[in-house]
Write an enzyme that holds these catalytic residues in place. Structure first.
Site, PDB file in Angstrom:
ATOM      1  N   ARG A  10       0.848  -1.197   0.000  1.00 25.38           N
ATOM      2  CA  ARG A  10       0.000   0.000   0.000  1.00 25.38           C
ATOM      3  C   ARG A  10       0.884   1.248   0.000  1.00 25.38           C
ATOM      4  O   ARG A  10       1.528   1.563   0.996  1.00 25.38           O
ATOM      5  CB  ARG A  10      -0.935   0.018   1.212  1.00 25.38           C
ATOM      6  CG  ARG A  10      -1.728   1.334   1.301  1.00 25.38           C
ATOM      7  CD  ARG A  10      -2.986   1.251   2.151  1.00 25.38           C
ATOM      8  NE  ARG A  10      -2.735   1.124   3.563  1.00 25.38           N
ATOM      9  CZ  ARG A  10      -3.672   1.306   4.513  1.00 25.38           C
ATOM     10  NH1 ARG A  10      -4.920   1.636   4.176  1.00 25.38           N
ATOM     11  NH2 ARG A  10      -3.372   1.139   5.781  1.00 25.38           N
ATOM     12  N   ASP A  61      -4.305   2.992  14.091  1.00 21.48           N
ATOM     13  CA  ASP A  61      -3.496   3.660  13.087  1.00 21.48           C
ATOM     14  C   ASP A  61      -4.098   5.028  12.824  1.00 21.48           C
ATOM     15  O   ASP A  61      -4.962   5.493  13.567  1.00 21.48           O
ATOM     16  CB  ASP A  61      -3.375   2.819  11.813  1.00 21.48           C
ATOM     17  CG  ASP A  61      -4.704   2.629  11.085  1.00 21.48           C
ATOM     18  OD1 ASP A  61      -5.709   3.253  11.472  1.00 21.48           O
ATOM     19  OD2 ASP A  61      -4.729   1.855  10.113  1.00 21.48           O
TER      20      ASP A  61
END
Length: 561
Positions: free
Chosen positions: A176, A463
């Site tokens: 990613r 996160d």
């Protein structure tokens, strides 16, 4: 031709047995490749970011997101399909995620999962060290040379034999890159920072695409935070140019798109269509999607959400989002991936741990029976739970054959109003919810400012996305002056300011020397009092994160050729 400069230095010695160094990553060939992509496509990227701003102004002015009339022909054309799943991406029942830290990569490859998404975005704080050593770690991962002994603990990290894994193979690697909104300021091209998306993608692709193909897979990616189908078209054009440049067949790249934005949810078919032969499906990026919904509808009082704990996957707008994503993906023959289980094992409290694992089971059962083709976990200990549930309810490698509108009685198609239905029965806004949001936001921002992007907080792996939900909720509650139900207080800027000061003081009492809680609070304060609302925490904090790094200019000609 205008110049390229690298404005950061790194130690040229390698701490790992492989001997791979940053100089092996930042070669002249690799830099020429990413700079060419940047010069070709960066103006389009910047224009698309300007379009995001204009669209938000329209939403604030009363034009709510909806399905696009201009692309109706794509949605109504029943003939087109995405590509068949690529090698290594046929069975994706359990995917583990984490930043490209070497220890985490080894642990991920040793997990009993089918795929591993290594993350340069929400779970990595983009210091120059993290970015470049992350690329070096992946370079070694692709070549089977990850094993090492940690210098600080003496612990050996070794990738296990593939035959011990779920399917007799190591997890398939997926990368990613950072989103379109981010830049990599350590690489300056023609007087401006390079696109972080292009840099992350380009460096990995240049070094590893052919090596991955030789192993029977290919270069696979997860694409974050896209807000419109034109942003997928940009990625597709970059993929084509990158493959042509390295003489790799088009369609070798595969990309799964994280549906993390409210506007993107109205353009699912268009996003798959734009990626054409490069599509490998869509993913329910649940926390970012919740953040985006709050962010996009922030000025609508009737769209205010309750405490984050009350916003589950079964509330109307989240359930509609899941249903529509599965419907669209299977209509077009691509994977519909489920969301993250962020729980981590609770040590020392068997009852609490058992309760947490039961929540994971319920969540994965919901996903498997809804029709998802796989799911995410944040910790290796959760892999067996997800594997067992998907193994029971999805005995085949995927369930692309499952179509909700064909297999369920009383099916109703998802309409615009369903994706915008934020009414939550029984949901409450509480002072406890304010404190929890501030606590999570402070802890995450403090860690991120120290260069850590994946943070365990109260036995959940947090996160940037979860911190964003906290920030957005606090801002929206102040904006509309809503009342708490547990203390009957109007949520004002002053109330949030006072609670922020209290929570900061509590954390400072036990914080280690060199902590950044006060700095985090400084940046957090205007965001939760309504004074401002930044587009992303990561862009808000980026200059502060990198301010302590020592820079020295190195001309590209001085690098290893």
């Amino acid at each position: 031709m205008p110049s390229l400069k690298i404005v950061a230095e790194l130690d040229s010695s390698s701490p790992y047995p492989s001997g791979t160094t940053p100089q092996d990553i930042l070669t002249k060939g690799a830099l020429d490749f990413v700079v060419s992509l940047h010069r070709t496509f960066n103006n389009r990227r910047k224009k698309l970011l300007e379009t995001r701003v204009k669209r938000q102004v329209e939403i604030d002015g009363g034009k709510l997101p909806s399905f696009l009339e201009e692309t109706k022909h794509i949605r109504e054309d029943i003939a087109w399909q995405g590509p068949v799943p690529a090698p290594g991406l046929v069975d994706r029942r359990v995917e583990i995620t984490g930043p490209p830290d070497r220890k985490m990569i080894v642990n991920a490859f040793n997990s009993n999962v089918t795929t591993y998404m290594t993350d340069f975005e929400d779970s990595m704080a983009p210091t120059w060290t993290n970015v470049i050593w992350g690329q070096a770690n992946l370079y070694d991962a692709v070549r089977g040379q990850l094993d090492f002994v940690a210098k600080d603990t003496g612990k050996e990290y070794k990738v296990k034999d593939a035959n011990t894994h779920f399917n007799g193979k190591l997890p398939t690697l997926i990368v990613r890159p950072r989103g379109w909104h981010m830049v990599e300021k350590h690489i300056v091209v023609d007087g401006e920072p390079i696109s972080a998306s292009i840099f992350d993608f380009g460096i990995f692709f240049y070094h590893n695409a052919k090596a991955l193909i030789a192993k029977g897979h290919g270069p696979y990616f997860y694409l974050p935070k896209m807000e419109a189908y034109q942003e997928a078209r940009l990625w597709n054009d970059i993929f084509n140019v990158a493959q042509d440049t390295l003489e790799i067949p088009r369609g070798t790249i595969r990309a799964t798109v994280l549906i993390e934005t409210l506007t993107g949810a109205f353009e699912l078919e268009e996003i798959i269509y734009e990626l054409r032969q490069h599509s490998s499906g869509l993913n329910c990026g649940r926390w970012d999607y919740m953040f985006s919904t709050i962010k996009k509808l922030r000025h609508y009082k009737d769209k205010v959400l309750p405490d984050r704990g009350d916003v589950t996957m079964t509330v109307p707008f989240m359930a509609a989002y899941v249903k529509y994503l599965i419907e669209v993906c299977h209509k077009r023959g691509v994977h519909a991936m489920g969301g993250m289980a962020a729980q981590i094992p609770i040590k020392g409290d068997e009852a609490a741990n058992a309760a947490a694992m039961e929540r994971v089971k319920a969540d994965k059962l919901r996903e498997a029976t809804a029709g998802h083709d796989g799911t995410w976990v944040a910790h290796p200990a959760l892999a067996h739970i997800a594997t067992d549930i998907f193994g029971e309810y999805m005995p085949h490698p995927n369930q692309l054959f499952y179509r909700p509108e064909l297999d369920k009685d009383g099916y109703l198609p998802v309409e615009t109003g369903d994706l915008l239905n934020t009414q939550i029965t029984g949901g409450k806004i509480t002072e406890a919810g304010i404190r929890k949001n501030i606590y999570i936001g402070l802890n995450y921002m403090e860690a991120w400012l120290r260069g850590v992007g994946c943070v365990p907080i109260d036995w959940l792996m947090e996160d940037a996305a979860t911190a964003e939900v906290s920030r957005a909720q606090l801002n929206q509650w102040v904006l509309h002056g809503v009342k708490t139900e547990d203390t009957d207080k109007v949520i004002t800027a002053e109330l949030n300011k006072d609670i922020l000061a209290e929570e900061t003081a509590k954390l400072l009492k036990t914080a280690k020397e060199g902590n950044k809680f006060e700095l985090a609070a400084k940046y957090f304060l205007p965001e939760i009092t309504g004074e401002k609302f930044s587009d992303f925490l990561t862009t808000l904090l980026y200059d502060e994160l990198t301010a302590g790094e020592s820079f020295g200019e190195i001309l590209v000609e001085a690098l290893k050729a």
